[in-house]
Motif scaffolding. Sequence first.
Motif, PDB file in Angstrom:
ATOM      1  N   LEU A  24      -0.110  27.350 -12.247  1.00  0.00           N
ATOM      2  CA  LEU A  24       0.688  28.195 -13.131  1.00  0.00           C
ATOM      3  C   LEU A  24       1.495  27.359 -14.119  1.00  0.00           C
ATOM      4  CD1 LEU A  24       1.986  30.938 -10.652  1.00  0.00           C
ATOM      5  CD2 LEU A  24       0.135  31.123 -12.314  1.00  0.00           C
ATOM      6  N   SER A  25       1.983  26.210 -13.666  1.00  0.00           N
ATOM      7  CA  SER A  25       2.753  25.327 -14.543  1.00  0.00           C
ATOM      8  C   SER A  25       1.871  24.782 -15.662  1.00  0.00           C
ATOM      9  CB  SER A  25       3.346  24.174 -13.739  1.00  0.00           C
ATOM     10  OG  SER A  25       4.006  23.248 -14.582  1.00  0.00           O
ATOM     11  N   LEU A  26       0.640  24.386 -15.298  1.00  0.00           N
ATOM     12  CA  LEU A  26      -0.298  23.883 -16.306  1.00  0.00           C
ATOM     13  C   LEU A  26      -0.561  24.935 -17.376  1.00  0.00           C
ATOM     14  CD1 LEU A  26      -2.451  21.803 -17.290  1.00  0.00           C
ATOM     15  CD2 LEU A  26      -4.079  22.962 -15.774  1.00  0.00           C
ATOM     16  N   MET A  27      -0.822  26.159 -16.932  1.00  0.00           N
ATOM     17  CA  MET A  27      -1.154  27.222 -17.875  1.00  0.00           C
ATOM     18  C   MET A  27       0.075  27.687 -18.652  1.00  0.00           C
ATOM     19  SD  MET A  27      -4.117  29.417 -15.878  1.00  0.00           S
ATOM     20  CE  MET A  27      -3.129  29.789 -14.421  1.00  0.00           C
ATOM     21  N   THR A  28       1.246  27.620 -18.038  1.00  0.00           N
ATOM     22  CA  THR A  28       2.468  28.009 -18.740  1.00  0.00           C
ATOM     23  C   THR A  28       2.830  26.990 -19.812  1.00  0.00           C
ATOM     24  OG1 THR A  28       3.313  29.146 -16.777  1.00  0.00           O
ATOM     25  CG2 THR A  28       4.911  28.564 -18.470  1.00  0.00           C
ATOM     26  N   THR A  29       2.638  25.707 -19.482  1.00  0.00           N
ATOM     27  CA  THR A  29       3.036  24.627 -20.389  1.00  0.00           C
ATOM     28  C   THR A  29       2.201  24.619 -21.666  1.00  0.00           C
ATOM     29  OG1 THR A  29       3.746  23.265 -18.511  1.00  0.00           O
ATOM     30  CG2 THR A  29       3.369  22.140 -20.612  1.00  0.00           C
ATOM     31  N   ILE A  30       0.876  24.740 -21.536  1.00  0.00           N
ATOM     32  CA  ILE A  30       0.021  24.647 -22.729  1.00  0.00           C
ATOM     33  C   ILE A  30      -0.735  25.947 -22.998  1.00  0.00           C
ATOM     34  CG2 ILE A  30      -0.251  22.158 -22.749  1.00  0.00           C
ATOM     35  CD1 ILE A  30      -2.744  22.370 -21.176  1.00  0.00           C
ATOM     36  N   GLY A  31      -0.292  27.022 -22.361  1.00  0.00           N
ATOM     37  CA  GLY A  31      -0.805  28.346 -22.678  1.00  0.00           C
ATOM     38  C   GLY A  31      -2.276  28.534 -22.370  1.00  0.00           C
ATOM     39  N   GLU A  32      -2.937  29.275 -23.245  1.00  0.00           N
ATOM     40  CA  GLU A  32      -4.346  29.601 -23.022  1.00  0.00           C
ATOM     41  C   GLU A  32      -5.220  28.353 -22.945  1.00  0.00           C
ATOM     42  OE1 GLU A  32      -2.433  33.134 -25.057  1.00  0.00           O
ATOM     43  OE2 GLU A  32      -2.402  30.951 -25.268  1.00  0.00           O
ATOM     44  N   ASP A  63       2.893  38.847 -17.449  1.00  0.00           N
ATOM     45  CA  ASP A  63       4.291  38.435 -17.543  1.00  0.00           C
ATOM     46  C   ASP A  63       4.696  38.138 -18.983  1.00  0.00           C
ATOM     47  OD1 ASP A  63       6.681  38.042 -16.139  1.00  0.00           O
ATOM     48  OD2 ASP A  63       6.422  35.870 -16.144  1.00  0.00           O
ATOM     49  N   GLY A  64       3.739  38.267 -19.935  1.00  0.00           N
ATOM     50  CA  GLY A  64       4.064  38.069 -21.338  1.00  0.00           C
ATOM     51  C   GLY A  64       4.025  36.640 -21.812  1.00  0.00           C
ATOM     52  N   ARG A  65       3.488  35.724 -20.996  1.00  0.00           N
ATOM     53  CA  ARG A  65       3.496  34.310 -21.369  1.00  0.00           C
ATOM     54  C   ARG A  65       2.186  33.834 -21.977  1.00  0.00           C
ATOM     55  NH1 ARG A  65       6.277  31.612 -16.202  1.00  0.00           N
ATOM     56  NH2 ARG A  65       5.792  33.591 -15.176  1.00  0.00           N
ATOM     57  N   MET A  66       1.212  34.706 -22.092  1.00  0.00           N
ATOM     58  CA  MET A  66      -0.002  34.404 -22.839  1.00  0.00           C
ATOM     59  C   MET A  66      -0.726  35.703 -23.138  1.00  0.00           C
ATOM     60  SD  MET A  66      -2.688  32.772 -20.075  1.00  0.00           S
ATOM     61  CE  MET A  66      -1.630  31.350 -19.774  1.00  0.00           C
TER      62      MET A  66
END
Length: 227
Positions: A24-32, A63-66
Amino acid sequence: MLPAIAREAVAPAAEYEGFIGWVLSLMTTIGEVGVGLAMLIETFFPPIPSEAVLPGAGFLAWDGRMNVWWAIIAATLGSLVGAWVWYGLGAALGRTRTRWIFEKVPLLETADFDKAEAFFTRWGGAAVFFGRCVPLVRSFISIPAGVERMGLGVFTLYTTLGSLLWNAIWIGLGFAFGPAIDPVLEQWSGVLSTIVLVLIAVAIAWFILVRVRKRLKARDEESPAED
C-alpha cells in the motif's frame, strides 16, 4: 460505493503494517505507477500474489488516493511489460537452449517445459489469454509463446485482454468492498501480512520438498539398475 466527491474527502488511512503495508505504501507513494510496478515485480517473482496486491489498489482508489481506471490500466501495462520480457527470452533462447536451462537449474525439470509447450501448442491464444488468470502460469506461459514464435501482435492482444480481465476483477473487488476492507486493514494488516507471507513460504517449501523427494527417489531407482 461512495461518489467521487465523498471519496476525495476520506482522510488518509492509518499506517498499515507488514507486507500489506509495504504494498500500500508503494502504491500510495507513486500512485498508479506503483500498481504497474507491483505487477511487473509479480511477473518475475510469482510468490508475490497479485491477489494480495490488486485489491489494495482498488481499496486505495475507493479511498480517493488514485483513479480506479488508471490503476487497472497501469496494472495491465505492468503485466504486459513482464510478459514481453519472458516472451523475448523464449524467442531468443529457442527450444533447445530453454530445455537445457530447465535441465540445469536446480529443482526445475525439462518435463516442466515440455508440459508448458504442449499446453501452448494445443491451445495457442487461449492458453495465453486464460493463462493470465492462473497463478504461476501467467508468468511462464509467455516462454513457450516466445519459443514457438507466436506473432508478437497476437501475443500482445491476448496478454492484454487476459491481464485486463484479471486486474479489473481484483481491483474492482477492492474498490467495491473498500468500506469493509478499511477497518479490517487498520486492525489486522500486520496479522494478514504474516498469514500471506507464511502461505508463500509454505508453498515454496512444499515445492522444494516434492522436487527433492522426487530426485532422491529417482536416484534410488537408478542405483539398483547400475549394480
